[in-house]
Enzyme design. Structure first.
Site, PDB file in Angstrom:
ATOM      1  N   ASP A  24      82.878  70.700 -16.578  1.00  0.00           N
ATOM      2  CA  ASP A  24      82.436  72.073 -16.903  1.00  0.00           C
ATOM      3  C   ASP A  24      81.093  72.500 -16.306  1.00  0.00           C
ATOM      4  O   ASP A  24      80.303  73.197 -16.972  1.00  0.00           O
ATOM      5  CB  ASP A  24      82.392  72.261 -18.430  1.00  0.00           C
ATOM      6  CG  ASP A  24      83.752  72.083 -19.088  1.00  0.00           C
ATOM      7  OD1 ASP A  24      84.727  71.811 -18.365  1.00  0.00           O
ATOM      8  OD2 ASP A  24      83.834  72.190 -20.327  1.00  0.00           O
ATOM      9  N   GLU A  72      86.041  74.839 -18.555  1.00  0.00           N
ATOM     10  CA  GLU A  72      86.555  75.341 -19.835  1.00  0.00           C
ATOM     11  C   GLU A  72      86.984  76.772 -19.561  1.00  0.00           C
ATOM     12  O   GLU A  72      86.156  77.640 -19.259  1.00  0.00           O
ATOM     13  CB  GLU A  72      85.490  75.274 -20.938  1.00  0.00           C
ATOM     14  CG  GLU A  72      86.070  75.634 -22.303  1.00  0.00           C
ATOM     15  CD  GLU A  72      85.118  75.342 -23.460  1.00  0.00           C
ATOM     16  OE1 GLU A  72      84.119  74.617 -23.273  1.00  0.00           O
ATOM     17  OE2 GLU A  72      85.383  75.860 -24.560  1.00  0.00           O
ATOM     18  N   LYS A 129      90.770  73.756 -18.522  1.00  0.00           N
ATOM     19  CA  LYS A 129      91.125  73.173 -19.821  1.00  0.00           C
ATOM     20  C   LYS A 129      90.808  74.173 -20.939  1.00  0.00           C
ATOM     21  O   LYS A 129      89.687  74.670 -21.020  1.00  0.00           O
ATOM     22  CB  LYS A 129      90.401  71.842 -20.034  1.00  0.00           C
ATOM     23  CG  LYS A 129      88.883  71.921 -20.026  1.00  0.00           C
ATOM     24  CD  LYS A 129      88.300  70.538 -20.297  1.00  0.00           C
ATOM     25  CE  LYS A 129      86.812  70.536 -20.448  1.00  0.00           C
ATOM     26  NZ  LYS A 129      86.249  71.431 -21.441  1.00  0.00           N
ATOM     27  N   LYS A 132      88.003  71.557 -25.657  1.00  0.00           N
ATOM     28  CA  LYS A 132      86.766  70.861 -25.307  1.00  0.00           C
ATOM     29  C   LYS A 132      87.102  69.586 -24.538  1.00  0.00           C
ATOM     30  O   LYS A 132      86.375  69.182 -23.636  1.00  0.00           O
ATOM     31  CB  LYS A 132      85.946  70.541 -26.569  1.00  0.00           C
ATOM     32  CG  LYS A 132      85.571  71.770 -27.414  1.00  0.00           C
ATOM     33  CD  LYS A 132      84.745  72.772 -26.649  1.00  0.00           C
ATOM     34  CE  LYS A 132      84.351  73.950 -27.523  1.00  0.00           C
ATOM     35  NZ  LYS A 132      83.818  75.074 -26.720  1.00  0.00           N
ATOM     36  N   VAL A 157      78.532  68.823 -18.481  1.00  0.00           N
ATOM     37  CA  VAL A 157      77.935  69.441 -19.666  1.00  0.00           C
ATOM     38  C   VAL A 157      79.035  69.892 -20.634  1.00  0.00           C
ATOM     39  O   VAL A 157      80.150  70.148 -20.215  1.00  0.00           O
ATOM     40  CB  VAL A 157      77.087  70.663 -19.248  1.00  0.00           C
ATOM     41  CG1 VAL A 157      75.941  70.225 -18.359  1.00  0.00           C
ATOM     42  CG2 VAL A 157      77.897  71.762 -18.566  1.00  0.00           C
ATOM     43  N   THR A 158      78.654  70.053 -21.896  1.00  0.00           N
ATOM     44  CA  THR A 158      77.443  69.530 -22.481  1.00  0.00           C
ATOM     45  C   THR A 158      77.747  68.135 -23.024  1.00  0.00           C
ATOM     46  O   THR A 158      78.880  67.866 -23.428  1.00  0.00           O
ATOM     47  CB  THR A 158      76.907  70.422 -23.637  1.00  0.00           C
ATOM     48  OG1 THR A 158      77.911  70.523 -24.658  1.00  0.00           O
ATOM     49  CG2 THR A 158      76.566  71.809 -23.144  1.00  0.00           C
ATOM     50  N   CYS A 162      81.856  68.905 -24.616  1.00  0.00           N
ATOM     51  CA  CYS A 162      83.014  68.641 -23.756  1.00  0.00           C
ATOM     52  C   CYS A 162      82.963  67.284 -23.068  1.00  0.00           C
ATOM     53  O   CYS A 162      84.010  66.682 -22.811  1.00  0.00           O
ATOM     54  CB  CYS A 162      83.168  69.770 -22.744  1.00  0.00           C
ATOM     55  SG  CYS A 162      83.686  71.298 -23.549  1.00  0.00           S
ATOM     56  N   GLN A 202      78.118  49.572 -31.128  1.00  0.00           N
ATOM     57  CA  GLN A 202      79.212  48.675 -31.519  1.00  0.00           C
ATOM     58  C   GLN A 202      79.936  48.087 -30.300  1.00  0.00           C
ATOM     59  O   GLN A 202      81.160  48.107 -30.221  1.00  0.00           O
ATOM     60  CB  GLN A 202      80.199  49.412 -32.430  1.00  0.00           C
ATOM     61  CG  GLN A 202      79.527  49.973 -33.685  1.00  0.00           C
ATOM     62  CD  GLN A 202      80.487  50.757 -34.545  1.00  0.00           C
ATOM     63  OE1 GLN A 202      81.306  50.167 -35.245  1.00  0.00           O
ATOM     64  NE2 GLN A 202      80.395  52.064 -34.469  1.00  0.00           N
TER      65      GLN A 202
HETATM   66  C1  C5J Z   1      81.164  72.457 -23.156  1.00  0.00           C
HETATM   67  C2  C5J Z   1      80.734  74.007 -24.944  1.00  0.00           C
HETATM   68  N1  C5J Z   1      81.585  72.423 -21.892  1.00  0.00           N
HETATM   69  N2  C5J Z   1      79.546  73.465 -25.220  1.00  0.00           N
HETATM   70  N3  C5J Z   1      81.456  73.576 -23.894  1.00  0.00           N
HETATM   71  O1  C5J Z   1      80.527  71.537 -23.620  1.00  0.00           O
HETATM   72  O2  C5J Z   1      81.153  74.922 -25.605  1.00  0.00           O
END
Ligand code: C5J
Length: 226
Positions: A24, A72, A129, A132, A157-158, A162, A202
């Site tokens: 993204d 996205e 997509k 997320k 990101v972020t 996502c 873990q």
């Molecule tokens: C992504 C969002 N790409 N933060 N989307 O992380 O809404």
């Protein structure tokens, strides 16, 4: 095999079975006037990772290894966007509404394009997509399986939304996942830091995290020794 210094312990990748996934890096999240900016976030934090992400993409391009770019993105009629997702955000900033770069998070709009510095090249996979995570309603798993891929290196990101969702989905599908620290970012520095700790906790419950220099150095050393 290439062994990369990483947390929680060295990550071993297999050339020929490893792809880069760039999540993204689209104008909607990174530039002023996009969705992220409209929600009140400081987009300069995300813009700052463009050079490191470009260098990472270059490492894969030089070797001819597969690269997946995600966006996205929703259909113009929003039929792939659940009403619950549209309701999120704020009353004035909703998916599908007009912004300075076109309709927010809608496929084909200027804001939905990957930033020019990181644009996909011919032969690279580009996935729109609606969720997320990168596997929901995309057919991506089947494409990666078709290429015989087992290892995924993540950027984008972020970090906590996502990227983390996609990495967890990949982990559940059996991929060995590595996140590159300098090539991912969040609007909230504490969320990036926490996400990295969650990933490596873990014994690497979600995967590994490495520095870009350590990946680049490991690739060079392995090739020099071959
Ligand atoms: C992504 C969002 N790409 N933060 N989307 O992380 O809404």
């Amino acid at each position: 095999m290439v062994s990369v210094k990483a947390r929680p312990y060295d990550y071993t990748l297999e050339p020929g079975k490893t792809a880069l996934v760039v999540i993204d890096m689209q104008r909607d999240f990174i530039e002023r006037g996009g969705f992220g900016d409209a929600l009140g976030n400081d987009v300069s934090r995300l813009e700052a990772i463009i050079p490191a992400t470009a260098r990472l993409i270059g490492l894969f391009r030089e070797r001819g290894w597969p690269i997946v770019h995600t966006r996205e993105a929703h259909k113009p009629d929003l039929s792939d966007c659940p009403p619950s997702k549209i309701r999120r955000g704020s009353a004035s900033v909703r998916i599908g509404e007009e912004g300075p770069m076109g309709r927010l998070l809608v496929t084909g709009e200027p804001g939905n394009q990957i930033v020019p510095e990181l644009a996909a090249q011919d032969g690279e996979i580009v996935i729109d997509k609606p969720g997320k995570g990168m596997f929901w309603a995309t057919g991506l798993h089947e494409r990666l399986q078709g290429l015989g891929l087992t290892h995924l290196v993540f950027a984008g990101v972020t970090t906590e939304v996502c990227v983390q969702t996609s990495m967890r989905e990949a982990n559940d599908r059996g991929y060995e996942c590595l996140l590159i620290d300098e090539a991912t970012e969040s609007y909230f520095p504490e969320f990036k830091a926490s996400t990295i700790e969650m990933i490596v906790a873990q014994g690497g419950i979600v995967g590994w995290v490495a520095a870009l220099d350590d990946l680049a150095g490991a690739l060079q050393s392995a090739e020099a020794a071959a």
